[in-house]
Motif scaffolding. Structure first.
Motif, short mmCIF file in Angstrom:
data_model
loop_
_atom_site.label_atom_id
_atom_site.label_comp_id
_atom_site.label_asym_id
_atom_site.label_seq_id
_atom_site.Cartn_x
_atom_site.Cartn_y
_atom_site.Cartn_z
N LEU A 75 0.83 -1.20 0.00
CA LEU A 75 0.00 0.00 0.00
C LEU A 75 0.87 1.26 0.00
CD1 LEU A 75 -2.70 1.53 0.36
CD2 LEU A 75 -2.51 1.08 2.83
N TYR A 76 1.87 1.28 0.87
CA TYR A 76 2.70 2.48 1.00
C TYR A 76 3.65 2.65 -0.17
CZ TYR A 76 0.75 4.07 5.32
OH TYR A 76 -0.12 4.59 6.24
N ARG A 77 4.00 1.58 -0.85
CA ARG A 77 4.80 1.71 -2.06
C ARG A 77 3.98 2.42 -3.14
NH1 ARG A 77 9.54 -0.51 -2.95
NH2 ARG A 77 9.26 -2.00 -1.23
N ARG A 78 2.68 2.10 -3.23
CA ARG A 78 1.81 2.79 -4.20
C ARG A 78 1.76 4.29 -3.88
NH1 ARG A 78 -2.54 0.07 -6.62
NH2 ARG A 78 -3.00 2.08 -7.61
N TRP A 79 1.59 4.63 -2.60
CA TRP A 79 1.56 6.04 -2.23
C TRP A 79 2.91 6.72 -2.46
CZ3 TRP A 79 -1.66 4.50 2.57
CH2 TRP A 79 -3.02 4.74 2.32
N ALA A 80 4.00 6.00 -2.19
CA ALA A 80 5.33 6.58 -2.38
C ALA A 80 5.55 6.95 -3.84
CB ALA A 80 6.40 5.58 -1.92
N GLU A 81 4.99 6.14 -4.73
CA GLU A 81 5.13 6.41 -6.16
C GLU A 81 4.23 7.56 -6.61
OE1 GLU A 81 3.98 2.65 -7.67
OE2 GLU A 81 5.92 1.67 -7.25
N GLY A 82 3.31 7.97 -5.75
CA GLY A 82 2.30 8.95 -6.13
C GLY A 82 2.71 10.40 -6.04
N GLY A 83 3.88 10.68 -5.45
CA GLY A 83 4.41 12.04 -5.50
C GLY A 83 4.24 12.91 -4.28
N ALA A 84 3.65 12.41 -3.18
CA ALA A 84 3.53 13.23 -1.97
C ALA A 84 4.91 13.41 -1.32
CB ALA A 84 2.57 12.58 -0.98
N GLY A 85 5.14 14.58 -0.75
CA GLY A 85 6.42 14.82 -0.08
C GLY A 85 6.51 14.14 1.26
N LEU A 86 5.36 13.80 1.86
CA LEU A 86 5.33 13.19 3.19
C LEU A 86 4.20 12.18 3.25
CD1 LEU A 86 6.05 13.10 6.26
CD2 LEU A 86 4.48 15.03 6.57
N LEU A 87 4.50 11.02 3.80
CA LEU A 87 3.48 10.02 4.10
C LEU A 87 3.42 9.86 5.61
CD1 LEU A 87 4.29 7.19 1.49
CD2 LEU A 87 2.81 9.18 1.20
N ILE A 88 2.23 9.99 6.18
CA ILE A 88 2.04 9.76 7.62
C ILE A 88 1.21 8.49 7.75
CG2 ILE A 88 1.19 10.68 9.80
CD1 ILE A 88 1.44 13.47 8.66
N THR A 89 1.69 7.54 8.52
CA THR A 89 1.01 6.26 8.66
C THR A 89 -0.29 6.41 9.45
OG1 THR A 89 1.92 5.56 10.80
CG2 THR A 89 3.29 5.16 8.83
N GLY A 90 -1.14 5.40 9.34
CA GLY A 90 -2.26 5.30 10.25
C GLY A 90 -1.75 5.07 11.65
N ASN A 91 -2.60 5.28 12.66
CA ASN A 91 -2.09 5.26 14.02
C ASN A 91 -1.55 3.90 14.44
OD1 ASN A 91 -4.59 4.00 14.43
ND2 ASN A 91 -5.51 5.79 15.39
N VAL A 92 -0.36 3.95 15.03
CA VAL A 92 0.33 2.78 15.59
C VAL A 92 0.21 2.89 17.10
CG1 VAL A 92 2.57 1.65 15.87
CG2 VAL A 92 1.89 2.54 13.62
N MET A 93 -0.22 1.80 17.71
CA MET A 93 -0.52 1.83 19.14
C MET A 93 0.74 1.68 19.99
SD MET A 93 -3.83 2.23 19.32
CE MET A 93 -3.62 3.32 17.92
N VAL A 94 0.80 2.47 21.05
CA VAL A 94 1.96 2.43 21.95
C VAL A 94 1.76 1.42 23.08
CG1 VAL A 94 2.47 4.85 21.45
CG2 VAL A 94 1.12 4.28 23.49
N HIS A 95 0.53 0.92 23.25
CA HIS A 95 0.20 0.03 24.37
C HIS A 95 -0.56 -1.17 23.80
CE1 HIS A 95 -1.76 -0.34 28.66
NE2 HIS A 95 -1.06 -1.39 28.33
#
Length: 416
Positions: free
Chosen positions: A44-64
């Motif tokens: 999924l993120y490889r597709r977005w990386a190829e799409g030209g955005a300067g920054l990709l922020i992931t969906g929330n990753v849980m700390v607990h």
């Protein structure tokens, strides 16, 4: 055509974003065994990386590990293996942009029936009328639990850097734990964590300090903050202005502005008090007021789908335009804009009269789209929201069985 939209942005940490377009966080719900990012995530993120955005922020990753927004949530704690996260980061950076991990704790916004803990600043439950039973009843956090949670954020940030991510975004919006502490409606404590805004912001500020101290100076640290909760008597734009001022001396690179919560889902264009409408750039009016005084660059997310809207946002003084749903439908939208093209289709908002159910269906449609993108398929934005919701409920039931088994084994291994 030259445009500030495609100009680089130098951040306080020294990190430089290639342009002003960011893929905003959207919860993927794609965790596999061990609550780790499964194979579809790098795809999924490889597709977005190829799409030209300067920054990709992931969906929330849980700390607990015992506090997840849903059973298919990703967890990065001190016990998680880093290899799956390194593969995720590598894929996300394959197009030359930066990738930040959004880190989060749900607090009281935990679905009923989930194992683990349901915590909040106070014991007030999420109020959704006839849907209130969707969430568990919280217990008020102890001083020790608050301090342990601060440490968890720092551990997750450090490990994200070790895995190859370029930064973290601390989620303090949308009614999750840190947003709960900021809200005078939810936080009714009378100790040093409640009362005046300085106390309600204490947990967020302590986390930023702990994270900044756990990572290298060149690692970006951002905060996602509600411009307003869109609940009368709740966290408002003046509170947001003051919190941004408190964050400024702590080395924060960027503050992303959004709004709402499950109780008032303004982030999907459907606030409880109807002070925004389902249009593009939901929170631009509030952001324009905050830009005038903010000592930190601001990012604005919420309903942006067209280049002319993005240009208007940048023209208002906002530093970065964030897009979620638009990139779930058209992952190469930034590249299209650069070439003078627009998206061929857009996802229509779910306008059911039941706003809580409509919000859930909207998010289900977006996650359905992300799964198709991960498989390399063409997104069908016209998928019926009821169908998307039913499919997601089936997937969540399977994920819940897997999460229960894993968490039970984790508790046994750690002696908790």
């Amino acid at each position: 055509m030259t445009s500030e939209l495609f100009a680089p942005l130098a951040l306080r940490s020294g990190q430089v974003l290639g342009n002003r377009i960011a893929k905003a966080a959207m919860e993927e719900s794609m965790a596999g065994d061990g609550q780790l990012p499964d194979a579809p995530m790098p795809a999924l993120y490889r597709r977005w990386a190829e799409g030209g955005a300067g920054l990709l922020i992931t969906g929330n990753v849980m700390v607990h590990a015992e506090a997840l927004t849903g059973p298919a949530g990703v967890v990065l704690d001190e016990h998680a293996p880093l290899e799956p996260f390194a593969a995720w980061a590598e894929a996300a950076k394959s197009g030359g942009g930066a990738v930040w991990m959004q880190i989060n704790h749900p607090g009281r916004q935990v679905a009923s029936g989930m194992p683990g803990v349901v915590w909040g600043p106070s014991d007030l439950a999420v109020s959704l009328g006839r849907h209130s039973s969707r969430f568990g009843r919280p217990t008020a956090m102890t001083e020790r639990q608050i301090e342990d949670t601060v440490t968890r954020y720092a551990v997750t940030a450090r490990r994200a850097e070790e895995a190859g991510f370029d930064g973290v975004e601390i989620h303090a919006a949308h009614g999750y734990l840190l947003s709960q502490f900021l809200s005078p409606l939810v936080n009714t404590r009378t100790d040093r964590w409640g009362g005046p805004l300085e106390n309600r912001a204490r947990m967020l500020l302590d986390i930023v300090r702990a994270v900044r101290g756990a990572v290298s100076p060149s690692f970006a640290v951002a905060v996602k903050l509600n411009s307003a909760d869109f609940q009368r008597g709740g966290f408002d734009a003046d509170d947001a202005r003051q919190v941004i001022g408190m964050l400024a001396p702590l080395g924060v690179d960027l503050v992303e502005l959004s709004g709402g919560s499950y109780e008032s889902p303004a982030m999907t264009g459907r606030p409880a008090d109807d002070r925004t409408q389902a249009r593009e750039a939901y929170f631009l009016d509030l952001a324009q007021d905050l830009v005038e005084t903010s000592p930190i660059p601001l990012m604005l997310t919420g309903g942006i789908t067209r280049r002319d809207t993005a240009e208007r946002v940048i023209g208002s003084g906002v530093a970065v335009v964030g897009m979620g749903t638009a990139l779930a439908v058209t992952p190469d939208l930034p590249a299209r804009w650069r070439d003078g093209r627009e998206a061929e289709s857009r996802m229509e908002p779910v306008t059911w009269s039941d706003k809580a159910l409509a919000s859930a269906a909207s998010m289900a449609k977006v996650r359905h789209a992300m799964r198709r993108v991960a498989r390399g398929g063409r997104v069908r934005p016209g998928t019926h929201p009821a169908l998307a919701l039913v499919c997601e409920q089936r997937q969540q039931r399977r994920a819940l069985r897997r999460y229960r088994t894993w968490l039970s084994a984790e508790r046994g291994a750690t002696g908790n």
